[in-house]
Motif scaffolding. Sequence first.
Motif, PDB file in Angstrom:
ATOM      1  N   UNK A 186     -47.776 -17.662 -16.152  1.00 30.40           N
ATOM      2  CA  UNK A 186     -49.191 -17.677 -15.792  1.00 30.40           C
ATOM      3  C   UNK A 186     -49.789 -16.281 -15.796  1.00 30.40           C
ATOM      4  N   UNK A 187     -48.935 -15.276 -15.743  1.00 34.55           N
ATOM      5  CA  UNK A 187     -49.415 -13.900 -15.578  1.00 34.55           C
ATOM      6  C   UNK A 187     -49.598 -13.215 -16.943  1.00 34.55           C
ATOM      7  N   UNK A 188     -50.271 -12.060 -16.966  1.00 34.38           N
ATOM      8  CA  UNK A 188     -50.790 -11.499 -18.204  1.00 34.38           C
ATOM      9  C   UNK A 188     -49.911 -11.525 -19.458  1.00 34.38           C
ATOM     10  N   UNK A 189     -48.627 -11.182 -19.364  1.00 35.35           N
ATOM     11  CA  UNK A 189     -47.869 -11.018 -20.607  1.00 35.35           C
ATOM     12  C   UNK A 189     -47.737 -12.331 -21.382  1.00 35.35           C
ATOM     13  N   UNK A 190     -47.474 -13.436 -20.671  1.00 31.99           N
ATOM     14  CA  UNK A 190     -47.280 -14.717 -21.383  1.00 31.99           C
ATOM     15  C   UNK A 190     -48.531 -15.588 -21.367  1.00 31.99           C
TER      16      UNK A 190
ATOM     17  N   UNK B 187     -52.804 -19.715 -19.797  1.00 27.27           N
ATOM     18  CA  UNK B 187     -54.214 -20.078 -19.650  1.00 27.27           C
ATOM     19  C   UNK B 187     -54.948 -20.023 -20.973  1.00 27.27           C
TER      20      UNK B 187
ATOM     21  N   UNK C  62     -47.613  -8.242 -11.375  1.00 27.92           N
ATOM     22  CA  UNK C  62     -46.657  -8.988 -12.206  1.00 27.92           C
ATOM     23  C   UNK C  62     -46.606  -8.453 -13.629  1.00 27.92           C
TER      24      UNK C  62
ATOM     25  N   UNK D  16     -36.521 -19.609 -20.618  1.00 29.05           N
ATOM     26  CA  UNK D  16     -37.336 -18.422 -20.922  1.00 29.05           C
ATOM     27  C   UNK D  16     -38.810 -18.796 -20.978  1.00 29.05           C
ATOM     28  N   UNK D  17     -39.698 -17.852 -20.665  1.00 25.86           N
ATOM     29  CA  UNK D  17     -41.136 -18.157 -20.694  1.00 25.86           C
ATOM     30  C   UNK D  17     -41.587 -18.725 -22.035  1.00 25.86           C
TER      31      UNK D  17
ATOM     32  N   UNK E  14     -43.931 -18.946 -13.046  1.00 23.31           N
ATOM     33  CA  UNK E  14     -45.025 -18.096 -12.570  1.00 23.31           C
ATOM     34  C   UNK E  14     -45.318 -16.978 -13.570  1.00 23.31           C
ATOM     35  N   UNK E  15     -44.240 -16.453 -14.181  1.00 22.31           N
ATOM     36  CA  UNK E  15     -44.426 -15.381 -15.164  1.00 22.31           C
ATOM     37  C   UNK E  15     -45.246 -15.874 -16.342  1.00 22.31           C
TER      38      UNK E  15
ATOM     39  N   UNK F  71     -31.789 -19.111 -16.984  1.00 26.65           N
ATOM     40  CA  UNK F  71     -33.053 -19.748 -16.658  1.00 26.65           C
ATOM     41  C   UNK F  71     -33.861 -19.957 -17.940  1.00 26.65           C
TER      42      UNK F  71
ATOM     43  N   UNK G 296     -32.281 -16.964  -8.022  1.00 24.82           N
ATOM     44  CA  UNK G 296     -32.601 -16.347  -9.305  1.00 24.82           C
ATOM     45  C   UNK G 296     -33.231 -14.979  -9.179  1.00 24.82           C
TER      46      UNK G 296
ATOM     47  N   UNK H  73     -39.670 -18.435 -10.994  1.00 21.58           N
ATOM     48  CA  UNK H  73     -40.360 -17.176 -11.246  1.00 21.58           C
ATOM     49  C   UNK H  73     -40.704 -17.067 -12.729  1.00 21.58           C
ATOM     50  N   UNK H  74     -39.963 -17.752 -13.581  1.00 19.06           N
ATOM     51  CA  UNK H  74     -40.325 -17.740 -14.998  1.00 19.06           C
ATOM     52  C   UNK H  74     -41.571 -18.592 -15.239  1.00 19.06           C
TER      53      UNK H  74
ATOM     54  N   UNK I 237     -51.960 -10.359 -10.589  1.00 19.67           N
ATOM     55  CA  UNK I 237     -51.694 -10.265 -12.022  1.00 19.67           C
ATOM     56  C   UNK I 237     -51.258  -8.861 -12.415  1.00 19.67           C
TER      57      UNK I 237
ATOM     58  N   UNK J 101     -34.796 -19.062 -10.293  1.00 22.65           N
ATOM     59  CA  UNK J 101     -34.861 -18.388 -11.584  1.00 22.65           C
ATOM     60  C   UNK J 101     -35.952 -18.989 -12.451  1.00 22.65           C
TER      61      UNK J 101
END
Lengths: 359, 158, 148
Positions: C29-33, C36, A129, C118-119, C26-27, C116, A66, C23-24, A126, C20
């Motif tokens: 967990x990171x700032x944009x989405x 937490x 990413x 989507x977040x 993981x995405x 994949x 991916x 990484x989504x 962070x 795919x």
Amino acid sequence: MANRTIIPFGPQHPVLPEPIHLDLVLEDEKVVDAIPKIGYVHRGLEQLAEKRDFNDYLYVIERTCGICSFMHGMGYVEAMERIFDTEIPDRAKYLRTIWAEMSRVHSHLLWLGLLADAFGFEALFYQTWRLREQILDMFEESTGGRVIFSVNKIGGVLKDMPKEMLQKFVKNFDGMEKELKKLTNVFLNDYTVQSRLKGVGMLSPQDAVYLGAAGPMMRASGIKIDTRTLGYAAYSDIDFDIITSKECDCYARCDVRIQEIFQSFHIIRQAVNKIPDGEISVAVKGNPNGEAFMRVEQPRGEAIYYCRANGTKFLDRVRVRTPTFTNLTPLLHTLKGCELADVPLLILTIDPCISCTER
Amino acid sequence: MRENYELIDLSPDLLPLKAVKAKSEGARLVQICAVNTDYGYDLLYSFAQMYHFLTYKVPLKPDEEIVSISDIYQSASLYENEMRELFGVQIRHMKLNYKDKLYTIDEVTPFKKKAEEKKATPKFTPEQIEEMKKAAAAKKAAAAKAAEEQAKEDKDNG
Amino acid sequence: MAKVSKSPWMLHYDGSSCNGCDIEVLACLTPVYDVERFGVLNTGNPKHADILLITGGINTQNKPVVEQLYSQMPEPKVVCAVGICACNGGVFKDCYNIIGGVDKVLPVDVYVPGCAARPNAIIDGVVKAVAVLEEKRKKYKKERGEKA
């Protein structure tokens, strides 16, 4: 001789998003041997070529991985175009180049983030990413997908990017470059980061060649090989240098990848300036017959595609040799003699993609 | 512009020699893979010296053995284990032998099995073909007769 | 999900996915989405986890791994299958080494389709999983005769 212990590493490990298992043979804290066990992600998608026709198979091969799915699709269609002996329109070549370089930026930023996570610098993870999301937004705008795009077809590409969109992207890249400079300053100059990366995991140039390293792993050992110079897609019209480093350690690999991100921005700018107008695909008729090799430079290194067709809709064999598969042997070599605490970091510096490796 | 690559046929017993030669010239082993063919396998050994890409095509019968080159190139052992597990290629003197447990799959040599199945299905025995020919001829004759009768009837009617 | 009494922790395991969906995840967990903000925290230890997020189908070799991870998690627990491969095998359904979706080996509570995924869909799935977890917790306490 100290007592030997065997420590199992993986398949589920906090540092690795993907499963790989290593049996680490330790003498006190030193690793003396490592035996890999792969197969947790093995699906057998190469064999699916016998069940799906050559057009449908493109969508299967894009899902080899991916992260570099665009590159996998491109390698396969370029190999098929060789079998059909067709020349695709120039605009399609440039579009492929732009998307390929965007994939490289996305993949390297992802790797930088994971590296920061591996040495415990969560804020840096962070930040990287967050920057990477901008690239994904651009992918979504131009192709409709965030990680898997399916924009390739045999004979060209499926979607076009209008001029305004390309100009906008270039503008975005200018902004990204500024932010990235701040971030990479931490990766390259921070004292704590350096203490984790410098002098760890040495791979000499001779070993890099004989153990079959690929991509940034090889270039970080001072070997000047980049498959892009062979001039597939539109790379023959684009001017770029091969980035190498002579330091051979983890820091060198990090440095090479960071510089490749800036280089990718440079390549995209050139491609946007030079892109010609015209068609984006040509029709390809009939069934393939023959065999072809194709080499593509993925973010992780050189990938080899081999297709053999027999005149029917179904291919006899599709073979994908992915960069991580060939980087495993150098990894095992660098693991010997390292500290146990450095093992996750060393595994990460080859930029492992296990789903590529096992297919 | 398209870069060229060479594809050279090679007999199985010459392979170690060529591998040693490639190593002495500073070439790296790029990939090894197997392909099913009518006579068994084609093994493809690719070496690259900087950008020069050279592939040896080694034909092999299913019951034949090939000597491992993992003593010469350490990285060959993973490819060889893969070929052995997925295709059932018999390889001698492997340095690191996973004994068909590299991927640990349920099916034994999935690639090879499928090729045999493909070969087995479309074939008919000569007698069957003869019978089918006869049946086809009889059908043709019956159709011709019916058409004739139809024409006769048409003639009688009008 | 009106009110969460406890912050649920999440364990992510990659079955045989193409990366795919991983990484989504993981995405997310990171700032944009950022999941937490719902109190969901990613953990690497199954013994701390309440929600098991699995991407990709089940094959011969990862079957015992998945079963073991599930057995190590404390009760009550929720399984969330992310991506079409985890739901029923997806494009790899016909591959020789794929047994099928996650539900062949584990009881799956929430399915998140997509290739994949989507977040946004993953976050929705996780929030649904949190609600299922709350229900399970109530039931679990009732069975043991504790006050809900």
